[in-house]
Enzyme design. Structure first.
Site, PDB file in Angstrom:
ATOM      1  N   SER A 137       0.803  -1.228   0.000  1.00 29.15           N
ATOM      2  CA  SER A 137       0.000   0.000   0.000  1.00 29.15           C
ATOM      3  C   SER A 137       0.831   1.270   0.000  1.00 29.15           C
ATOM      4  O   SER A 137       0.304   2.345  -0.293  1.00 29.15           O
ATOM      5  CB  SER A 137      -0.929   0.012   1.224  1.00 29.15           C
ATOM      6  OG  SER A 137      -0.177   0.078   2.423  1.00 29.15           O
ATOM      7  N   LYS A 146       0.659   4.713   6.812  1.00 30.58           N
ATOM      8  CA  LYS A 146       0.128   5.536   5.720  1.00 30.58           C
ATOM      9  C   LYS A 146       0.772   6.916   5.788  1.00 30.58           C
ATOM     10  O   LYS A 146       1.502   7.245   6.724  1.00 30.58           O
ATOM     11  CB  LYS A 146      -1.401   5.678   5.824  1.00 30.58           C
ATOM     12  CG  LYS A 146      -2.181   4.374   5.924  1.00 30.58           C
ATOM     13  CD  LYS A 146      -2.159   3.567   4.645  1.00 30.58           C
ATOM     14  CE  LYS A 146      -2.947   2.265   4.793  1.00 30.58           C
ATOM     15  NZ  LYS A 146      -2.814   1.391   3.608  1.00 30.58           N
TER      16      LYS A 146
END
Length: 334
Positions: free
Chosen positions: A113, A188
């Site tokens: 990701s 993230k």
């Protein structure tokens, strides 16, 4: 010197005419200087074998066996390395635990990701110190945070099937010497913070407080919005809006807008900022904040509304101010 006998030998008297023996008896009747010294040492407790041996007299041949007397040694023998090794290991483990708890912790990247910024298997070091002093995540930082609830779902962990290996991994991860494989944490990039308005329409770009972001870190071939356009929406205070760099393969804030907080992550769930890729060695690099988040007006757009409201208020009060200024003149005329 051996034991000394002071005075004549006891027993039967010696016959007359033996001058040699009489002379020796007379000489021994008066203690010599060496005998007095020996007697004094015996009285002080040094001649009974419990204290240090008296120093040798000039001309004394020394011990009968011909060996030299060695001075007593009071130094302790150094402790064996093998006895000190467990202590050193214990100190190292305690220091590692303290560093992991308050300063820096290693984390492993389990998914794609955050490509290409981070690859699967990378080890990153996370700064856990600054949050202790009240610092909050800022736009552009790469952060590690606990699952706010339902983000990972029933995703399986990557624990070893070998019980011994799993036990060693648990111990090393507990003290911070190895990333944990059973903790459900995510990594993230922070796009917006509490109070910001964030949006992404069509193919982008992502806008924060109306300012478009130039995002060179996005995975090649991805669009800024990925497959999930959103907004505009306001990030609640005490929360952050996060997105993965691989927009087409990241279940980030965009996919959890139906949850409490509208997909934004609570600041309290943030473990810390990832600041360096430490492993593998050929991947070593820092993780700085991109220049796009230093644009003028990105943060200044938030207080623009209060400033405009203040300007409107000042215009509304202008007639009253003029009236108050002219009032003294009218009083003087009257």
């Amino acid at each position: 010197m051996g034991d000394l006998v002071i005075g004549a030998r006891s027993g039967a008297g010696e016959p007359e005419g033996t001058g040699g023996r009489a002379a020796r008896s007379a000489e021994t009747a008066v203690p010599s200087a060496s005998a007095e010294d020996a007697a004094a040492q015996s009285a002080d407790g040094h001649g009974d074998g419990t204290g240090d041996a008296p120093p040798p007299l000039p001309g004394d041949p020394g011990p009968a066996d011909g060996t030299e007397e060695q001075p007593p040694r009071n130094e302790r023998k150094p402790r064996s390395f093998w006895k000190e090794l467990p202590i050193l290991i214990g100190i190292a483990l305690v220091l590692a635990l303290v560093i992991k708890t308050f300063f820096v912790q290693a984390f492993s990247i389990p998914s794609e990701s955050m490509q290409n910024t981070l690859q699967v298997g990378d080890r990153v070091l996370v700064d856990k110190l600054t949050p202790w002093f009240g610092a909050e995540p800022e736009r552009g930082e790469v952060v590690v945070f606990h699952d706010p609830g339902g983000w990972l779902g029933d995703e399986p962990t990557t624990e070893s099937s070998n019980a011994f290996v799993r036990g060693v991994q648990d111990v090393l991860s507990f003290v911070g010497l190895m990333p944990s494989d059973n903790e459900k944490d995510l990594i993230k990039r922070v796009i917006a913070v509490g109070g910001d308005t964030v949006e992404c329409e069509g193919e982008g770009p992502v806008k924060v407080n109306g300012v478009a972001l130039d995002e060179p870190y996005i995975y090649a071939g991805n669009t800024p919005c990925g497959t999930k356009p959103f907004g505009p929406l306001k990030v609640p205070d005490g929360r952050i809006w996060v997105m993965g760099d691989h927009r087409a393969d990241s279940l980030d804030s965009r996919f959890h807008m139906d949850q409490p907080g509208g997909g934004a992550v609570p600041v309290d769930d943030v473990i810390g900022r990832a600041f360096v890729v430490a492993w593998p060695v050929n991947r070593w690099s820092t993780l700085p904040v991109p220049d796009t988040f230093d644009q003028k007006g990105l943060a200044a757009a938030v207080p623009a509304v209060p400033a405009a409201a203040g300007a409107v208020g000042a215009v509304a009060l202008l007639p009253l101010v003029r009236r108050l200024r002219n009032r003294p003149d009218r009083d003087r005329r009257s």
